[in-house]
Design a protein around this motif. Structure first.
Motif, PDB file in Angstrom:
ATOM      1  N   ASP A  31       0.816  -1.215   0.000  1.00 24.40           N
ATOM      2  CA  ASP A  31       0.000   0.000   0.000  1.00 24.40           C
ATOM      3  C   ASP A  31       0.849   1.264   0.000  1.00 24.40           C
ATOM      4  N   VAL A  32       2.023   1.201   0.640  1.00 14.54           N
ATOM      5  CA  VAL A  32       2.927   2.358   0.656  1.00 14.54           C
ATOM      6  C   VAL A  32       4.204   2.096  -0.135  1.00 14.54           C
ATOM      7  N   ASN A  33       4.344   0.886  -0.626  1.00 16.15           N
ATOM      8  CA  ASN A  33       5.588   0.477  -1.280  1.00 16.15           C
ATOM      9  C   ASN A  33       5.272  -0.413  -2.480  1.00 16.15           C
ATOM     10  N   PRO A  34       4.580   0.126  -3.476  1.00 17.15           N
ATOM     11  CA  PRO A  34       4.162  -0.715  -4.612  1.00 17.15           C
ATOM     12  C   PRO A  34       5.324  -1.266  -5.425  1.00 17.15           C
ATOM     13  N   GLU A  35       6.491  -0.646  -5.325  1.00 17.01           N
ATOM     14  CA  GLU A  35       7.665  -1.145  -6.042  1.00 17.01           C
ATOM     15  C   GLU A  35       8.316  -2.318  -5.319  1.00 17.01           C
ATOM     16  N   ARG A  36       7.862  -2.597  -4.091  1.00 14.93           N
ATOM     17  CA  ARG A  36       8.375  -3.709  -3.280  1.00 14.93           C
ATOM     18  C   ARG A  36       9.865  -3.567  -2.986  1.00 14.93           C
ATOM     19  N   ALA A  37      10.284  -2.320  -2.780  1.00 17.49           N
ATOM     20  CA  ALA A  37      11.669  -2.052  -2.395  1.00 17.49           C
ATOM     21  C   ALA A  37      11.927  -2.598  -0.995  1.00 17.49           C
ATOM     22  N   SER A  38      13.152  -3.042  -0.762  1.00 20.45           N
ATOM     23  CA  SER A  38      13.504  -3.709   0.485  1.00 20.45           C
ATOM     24  C   SER A  38      14.016  -2.745   1.541  1.00 20.45           C
ATOM     25  N   SER A  39      13.816  -3.123   2.797  1.00 25.03           N
ATOM     26  CA  SER A  39      14.449  -2.432   3.909  1.00 25.03           C
ATOM     27  C   SER A  39      15.952  -2.424   3.714  1.00 25.03           C
ATOM     28  N   MET A  40      16.599  -1.355   4.124  1.00 25.58           N
ATOM     29  CA  MET A  40      18.055  -1.301   3.985  1.00 25.58           C
ATOM     30  C   MET A  40      18.755  -2.277   4.926  1.00 25.58           C
ATOM     31  N   GLY A  41      18.104  -2.667   6.039  1.00 23.84           N
ATOM     32  CA  GLY A  41      18.807  -3.496   7.000  1.00 23.84           C
ATOM     33  C   GLY A  41      18.073  -4.728   7.490  1.00 23.84           C
ATOM     34  N   GLN A  42      16.758  -4.700   7.500  1.00 24.35           N
ATOM     35  CA  GLN A  42      16.024  -5.814   8.095  1.00 24.35           C
ATOM     36  C   GLN A  42      15.906  -6.987   7.119  1.00 24.35           C
ATOM     37  N   PHE A  43      16.091  -8.174   7.657  1.00 24.33           N
ATOM     38  CA  PHE A  43      15.987  -9.389   6.850  1.00 24.33           C
ATOM     39  C   PHE A  43      15.418 -10.509   7.689  1.00 24.33           C
ATOM     40  N   TYR A  44      14.981 -11.563   7.002  1.00 22.81           N
ATOM     41  CA  TYR A  44      14.456 -12.725   7.706  1.00 22.81           C
ATOM     42  C   TYR A  44      15.041 -13.996   7.110  1.00 22.81           C
ATOM     43  N   ILE A  45      15.083 -15.020   7.934  1.00 27.50           N
ATOM     44  CA  ILE A  45      15.524 -16.352   7.505  1.00 27.50           C
ATOM     45  C   ILE A  45      14.307 -17.270   7.558  1.00 27.50           C
ATOM     46  N   VAL A  46      14.053 -17.942   6.449  1.00 29.24           N
ATOM     47  CA  VAL A  46      12.851 -18.769   6.307  1.00 29.24           C
ATOM     48  C   VAL A  46      13.009 -20.104   7.027  1.00 29.24           C
ATOM     49  N   TRP A  47      11.998 -20.477   7.797  1.00 32.27           N
ATOM     50  CA  TRP A  47      11.853 -21.851   8.274  1.00 32.27           C
ATOM     51  C   TRP A  47      10.660 -22.486   7.552  1.00 32.27           C
ATOM     52  N   GLY A  48       9.479 -21.971   7.776  1.00 33.65           N
ATOM     53  CA  GLY A  48       8.306 -22.451   7.052  1.00 33.65           C
ATOM     54  C   GLY A  48       7.899 -23.866   7.427  1.00 33.65           C
ATOM     55  N   ARG A  49       7.292 -24.548   6.474  1.00 32.77           N
ATOM     56  CA  ARG A  49       6.863 -25.927   6.673  1.00 32.77           C
ATOM     57  C   ARG A  49       6.799 -26.618   5.322  1.00 32.77           C
ATOM     58  N   ARG A  50       6.639 -27.945   5.351  1.00 32.23           N
ATOM     59  CA  ARG A  50       6.482 -28.694   4.110  1.00 32.23           C
ATOM     60  C   ARG A  50       5.006 -28.722   3.711  1.00 32.23           C
ATOM     61  N   PHE A  51       4.770 -28.766   2.399  1.00 33.50           N
ATOM     62  CA  PHE A  51       3.414 -28.681   1.863  1.00 33.50           C
ATOM     63  C   PHE A  51       3.077 -29.922   1.057  1.00 33.50           C
ATOM     64  N   ASN A  52       1.780 -30.244   1.019  1.00 31.82           N
ATOM     65  CA  ASN A  52       1.300 -31.244   0.077  1.00 31.82           C
ATOM     66  C   ASN A  52       0.731 -30.528  -1.143  1.00 31.82           C
ATOM     67  N   SER A  53       0.233 -31.286  -2.111  1.00 32.33           N
ATOM     68  CA  SER A  53      -0.244 -30.698  -3.359  1.00 32.33           C
ATOM     69  C   SER A  53      -1.395 -29.729  -3.126  1.00 32.33           C
ATOM     70  N   ASN A  54      -2.355 -30.125  -2.284  1.00 37.03           N
ATOM     71  CA  ASN A  54      -3.499 -29.246  -2.026  1.00 37.03           C
ATOM     72  C   ASN A  54      -3.055 -27.958  -1.347  1.00 37.03           C
ATOM     73  N   GLY A  55      -2.096 -28.082  -0.451  1.00 39.01           N
ATOM     74  CA  GLY A  55      -1.589 -26.899   0.233  1.00 39.01           C
ATOM     75  C   GLY A  55      -0.930 -25.920  -0.721  1.00 39.01           C
ATOM     76  N   LEU A  56      -0.184 -26.440  -1.680  1.00 36.61           N
ATOM     77  CA  LEU A  56       0.454 -25.562  -2.658  1.00 36.61           C
ATOM     78  C   LEU A  56      -0.569 -24.961  -3.621  1.00 36.61           C
ATOM     79  N   ASP A  57      -1.616 -25.704  -3.922  1.00 33.53           N
ATOM     80  CA  ASP A  57      -2.692 -25.122  -4.728  1.00 33.53           C
ATOM     81  C   ASP A  57      -3.286 -23.908  -4.010  1.00 33.53           C
TER      82      ASP A  57
END
Length: 230
Positions: A124-150
């Protein structure tokens, strides 16, 4: 034990297949929960160079993992958290004084488990999807099945107002090692964890408050460039 070893082998096989990591710069994050070694992709040079610059300046030394969500990700890089008191309510995380132009390289680079990606302000304020100069994240997430990815395809389609689908090889990665597929095409992934996923797992399990700040502070004690650009 055999099953665990097979999953670990798949994790590194899939991660190594996307980019030539032998030419990547590397950074070591020494946290009070253990060490995390990451590679910075050459395919995202603006993010790579900015991250190396900040590490060399000591920007990350002493900052907290201020936002941690189990089965999702761990986030850090807010410089104001360096002096935050235990249990203190953190304010709105600032995005410092500049942003990094988006370098979204999907489907070559996606949000598989262990990915390092840039935080940013919303569309809404960043339509170009520009990144923070310093903040970052490391993904953990989870595993998905076919329906979940759909379901994730529909979610990304709504967020991007496009007809979105995952290539089969990316679906296989999300089946086998997991990640956060609903973030694909919307945030810049600029690196991945080479060593220390056990530390990432430990941190993402830490209980937090209603704002997802861990109840026990988790600091980056020191960030060091251990392999610079060739």
């Amino acid at each position: 034990m055999k099953k665990i070893l097979i999953v670990i082998a798949l994790f590194f096989a899939i991660h190594a297949s996307a980019q030539d990591l032998s030419t990547c710069a590397e950074v070591l994050l020494e946290t009070d929960s253990g060490k995390i070694r990451i590679a910075l992709y050459n395919e995202t040079p603006k993010h790579r160079d900015n991250f190396l610059k900040l590490v060399k300046e000591g920007f990350y030394d002493g900052v907290l993992f201020h936002r941690v969500i189990e089965n999702f990700m761990i986030q850090t890089g807010d410089s104001t958290t360096r002096h935050a008191k235990p249990g203190e309510l953190l304010g709105e995380a600032p995005y410092e004084n500049y942003t990094i132009p988006a370098e979204i390289r999907f489907p070559q680079i996606f949000h598989k488990r262990g990915s390092v990606a840039a935080a940013r302000e919303g569309d809404d304020v960043n339509p170009e999807r520009a990144s923070s100069m310093g903040q970052f994240y490391i993904v953990w997430g989870r595993r998905f099945n076919s329906n979940g990815l759909d379901d994730m395809e529909e979610r990304v389609s709504r967020a991007t107002k496009t007809l979105f689908s995952f290539p089969q090889e990316i679906r296989e990665a999300y089946y086998k090692i997991g990640g956060t597929p609903h973030l694909d095409t919307q945030y810049t992934v600029f690196g991945e964890v080479l060593e220390g996923m056990d530390v990432v797992e430990k941190i993402q399990r830490m209980p937090g408050d209603e704002n997802n700040r861990p109840l026990t502070d988790i600091n980056i004690i020191k960030a060091t460039v251990i392999k610079d650009l060739q």
